[in-house]
Scaffold this motif. Structure first.
Motif, PDB file in Angstrom:
ATOM      1  N   GLN A  36       0.841  -1.180   0.000  1.00  0.00           N
ATOM      2  CA  GLN A  36       0.000   0.000   0.000  1.00  0.00           C
ATOM      3  C   GLN A  36       0.885   1.241   0.000  1.00  0.00           C
ATOM      4  O   GLN A  36       2.098   1.155  -0.005  1.00  0.00           O
ATOM      5  CB  GLN A  36      -0.929  -0.006   1.225  1.00  0.00           C
ATOM      6  CG  GLN A  36      -1.836  -1.227   1.289  1.00  0.00           C
ATOM      7  CD  GLN A  36      -2.684  -1.244   2.540  1.00  0.00           C
ATOM      8  OE1 GLN A  36      -2.722  -0.295   3.314  1.00  0.00           O
ATOM      9  NE2 GLN A  36      -3.378  -2.353   2.750  1.00  0.00           N
ATOM     10  N   LYS A 193      -6.707   1.805   4.639  1.00  0.00           N
ATOM     11  CA  LYS A 193      -6.987   0.428   4.241  1.00  0.00           C
ATOM     12  C   LYS A 193      -6.871  -0.484   5.457  1.00  0.00           C
ATOM     13  O   LYS A 193      -6.345  -0.091   6.515  1.00  0.00           O
ATOM     14  CB  LYS A 193      -5.998  -0.026   3.161  1.00  0.00           C
ATOM     15  CG  LYS A 193      -6.055   0.771   1.876  1.00  0.00           C
ATOM     16  CD  LYS A 193      -7.296   0.441   1.066  1.00  0.00           C
ATOM     17  CE  LYS A 193      -7.253   1.094  -0.303  1.00  0.00           C
ATOM     18  NZ  LYS A 193      -8.438   0.775  -1.114  1.00  0.00           N
ATOM     19  N   ASN A 374     -12.027  -0.878   1.362  1.00  0.00           N
ATOM     20  CA  ASN A 374     -11.078  -1.838   0.826  1.00  0.00           C
ATOM     21  C   ASN A 374     -11.010  -1.792  -0.689  1.00  0.00           C
ATOM     22  O   ASN A 374      -9.954  -1.973  -1.271  1.00  0.00           O
ATOM     23  CB  ASN A 374     -11.428  -3.259   1.282  1.00  0.00           C
ATOM     24  CG  ASN A 374     -10.294  -3.881   2.082  1.00  0.00           C
ATOM     25  OD1 ASN A 374      -9.261  -4.233   1.534  1.00  0.00           O
ATOM     26  ND2 ASN A 374     -10.487  -3.978   3.382  1.00  0.00           N
TER      27      ASN A 374
END
Length: 594
Positions: A36, A193, A374
């Motif tokens: 991420q 996230k 998500n």
């Protein structure tokens, strides 16, 4: 040849990465997943704080408050510094204390008025970046210029802000962002996230008008923004009008994320949409109960005269009672597509539990929304629950989380229908210089496909990632780290393994970091990510989508007080047997304090 299947990770051990960064960046990357991203603005804030200030003061604390990585408790501590409270004890917050000690090992009374950064990244072509910030009493001036590789314009992207503080009022002209509520209407360029510690981050309420320091070319507002104390709280507002990159449909706007203007499609979408935004926010300023509302309107029209408009009204609140925090936000859209996010956290010194619930109707769109979610597909919507539990005993810390979610659109298609993510982390700090981290993460996402004859099938396999790291730190000047990583489908069809070695040595005015990574990749589904060699103000992850090796060295030289030169050179082989042509990259960066 080494048989990767015999690596210790196959026995089920996993330890998480612990990354030592260059001057101006922090040993905090164990809190983030290399798969991420974190906001680039955080990296600019850390670099600017170190180069523009010489210690923790009210001014530097006000800058650090804007970091997205801080918890609510850390923000409150910095607020105490800003407000001149002598009772604030930064030592009670280990991570915040570590940030401050890393930024300013020795405080000095030296006067600093500005900081400038110039960077070149060399691959097949050269990327240029210029950024800086100047502090003139109550006025801050910041700028950023960037040219990506192969772009024709040497200043393809330009950004500027001028911010003035006076008593309880702030006025900002140029590029800015509005951090409001919990992200349903307007937020940072990076969403939250599922990951360790996310319940701490989701708890934070946005702090209104902030300068835009990121290189994201289409995310900022551009115009006039202001904030002031009003009716027992803070009122802020903004008007913005600018061209942005992206495409427009009847459902809404799709902003361009890459910022690249090389291909015909990218050039066609450059400055394709004229955006006009008006937004206001009022939030209370109470210790236990914070609440507020947001009213915003946006209109977008592209060069083909396709237009879209949206008006939003949001209510948010946060309640604190001893060790319990409860928060929520409800956003109502004129397009009859609404969203809600809610959560709680229970925490003391040894134990913590957090919960996040979100319900985002299909097609919901704010102005710059980036709430916790998500999936990035707006048209499908999303609903889900995340639970997180952490505790510690002695030298051991344990953190686990589980997130279950599904899309709300029922028509069959290529988009994921439901998914889950579960993770566990163990951190052990034996006596002396050792640090051991253990982590696993399992992800599952299903997809609907059409099968013959006219039936719908749901497919998907869980993918598990294990990481193992053992770190030895003899002193602040010598650090050695080994990391082993494995990623595999639960069925056992595809397995990938990797190894990373890091070593850092620091002398008086010289610091050298060396990196080696090797990965044996079986399938793209089980590709591996690592944190790469990073210069101050950047965050790079290295992706192995096929077997290969990677080596890098970074050198930092402190030239004069508060100024430095940083260099990086790396080479990679996209073949396990070293029979591929090596790809060489380099970067050079100058940090100058005025």
């Amino acid at each position: 040849m080494l048989t990767w299947g015999l690596l210790p990770i196959r026995l089920g051990l996993a330890f998480f990465v612990y990354l030592s960064l260059l001057v101006g960046q922090i040993d905090l990357m164990e809190d983030f997943d290399p798969e991420q991203s974190i906001p680039e603005s955080d990296l600019f804030i850390l670099s600017t704080a170190q180069n523009l200030h010489k210690g923790l003061t009210a001014q530097s604390a006000h800058l650090l408050i804007q970091l997205s990585i801080l918890t609510k408790e850390e923000i409150n501590a910095l607020d105490g510094i800003v407000n001149g409270k002598a009772s604030v004890q930064i030592e009670k917050y280990p991570r915040l204390s570590k940030i401050i000690k890393t930024l300013w090992p020795k405080e000095t009374s030296e006067s600093i008025t500005g900081a400038i950064l110039y960077k070149m990244n060399v691959k097949d072509d050269i990327q240029y970046k210029w950024s800086g910030e100047v502090n003139l009493h109550n006025i801050n001036i910041g700028f950023l210029g960037e040219r990506d590789g192969y772009e024709k314009n040497i200043l393809d992207h330009r950004s500027l802000f001028i911010q003035k503080h006076r008593n309880d009022k702030t006025v900002l002209i140029g590029d800015f962002q509005m951090l409001l509520g919990h992200g349903l209407v307007s937020w940072r360029s990076m969403p939250l996230k599922s990951y360790f510690g996310v319940t701490n981050s989701a708890l934070r309420t946005g702090r209104g008008v902030q300068p835009f320091r990121s290189g994201h070319e289409s995310w900022s507002y551009r115009g006039l923004a202001w904030s002031q104390k009003l009716f027992g709280g803070e009122f802020s507002g903004a008007v913005s009008k600018r061209w942005v990159d992206g495409t427009l449909t009847s459902m809404g706007m799709n902003l361009s994320e890459s910022g690249m203007h090389i291909s015909d499609h990218q050039i066609e979408n450059k400055s394709n949409i004229l955006e006009s935004v008006f937004i206001t926010n009022w939030r209370s300023d109470k210790e236990k109960l914070n609440y507020g509302f947001i009213l915003g309107k946006g209109t977008w029209i592209d060069r083909n005269s396709i237009s879209f408009a949206n008006t939003l009204l949001s209510f948010y609140s946060s309640f604190t009672a001893k060790n319990i925090n409860i928060y929520n936000e409800l956003a109502l859209s004129a397009n009859n597509r609404n969203a809600v996010i809610s959560g709680l956290r229970i925490k003391n010194d040894l134990f913590g539990y957090g919960l996040i619930f979100r319900y985002l109707e299909p097609g919901y769109m704010g102005l710059r929304e980036n709430m916790f979610r998500n999936w990035d597909n707006i048209s499908s919507g999303e609903s889900g629950f995340l639970h997180e539990l952490h505790f510690r005993t002695g030298r051991i810390k344990v953190n686990v989380y589980s997130d279950a979610f599904h899309r709300l659109q029922e028509e069959p298609g290529i988009f994921k229908k439901r998914g889950s993510e579960t993770g566990g982390r163990l951190e052990l700090k034996p006596p002396q210089e050792w640090i051991i981290n253990a982590q696993f993460k399992q992800q599952y996402a299903s997809t609907e496909i059409n099968t013959y004859p006219n039936e719908i099938a749901e497919v998907g396999r869980p993918v598990t990632t294990l990481r193992s790291t053992i770190k030895r730190e003899w002193s602040k000047n010598h650090k050695l780290q080994f990391q082993i990583q494995s990623k595999f489908e639960t069925s056992g069809d595809h397995i990938s393994n990797g190894l990373q070695i890091r070593y850092k040595i620091k002398l008086k005015k010289l610091m050298v970091n060396t990196f080696w990574m090797s990965s044996h990749i079986n399938n793209y589904t089980t590709r591996l990510y690592y944190w790469d060699a990073t210069l101050p103000g950047e965050m790079r992850s290295k992706l192995f989508s096929e077997s290969g090796h990677y080596a890098a060295i970074m050198i930092s030289l402190l030239t004069i007080e508060s100024s430095a030169i940083h260099g990086r050179i790396s080479t990679s082989w996209d073949a396990w047997e070293f029979n591929a042509k090596p790809q060489i990259q380099g970067a050079l960066q100058f940090n100058l304090s005025l």
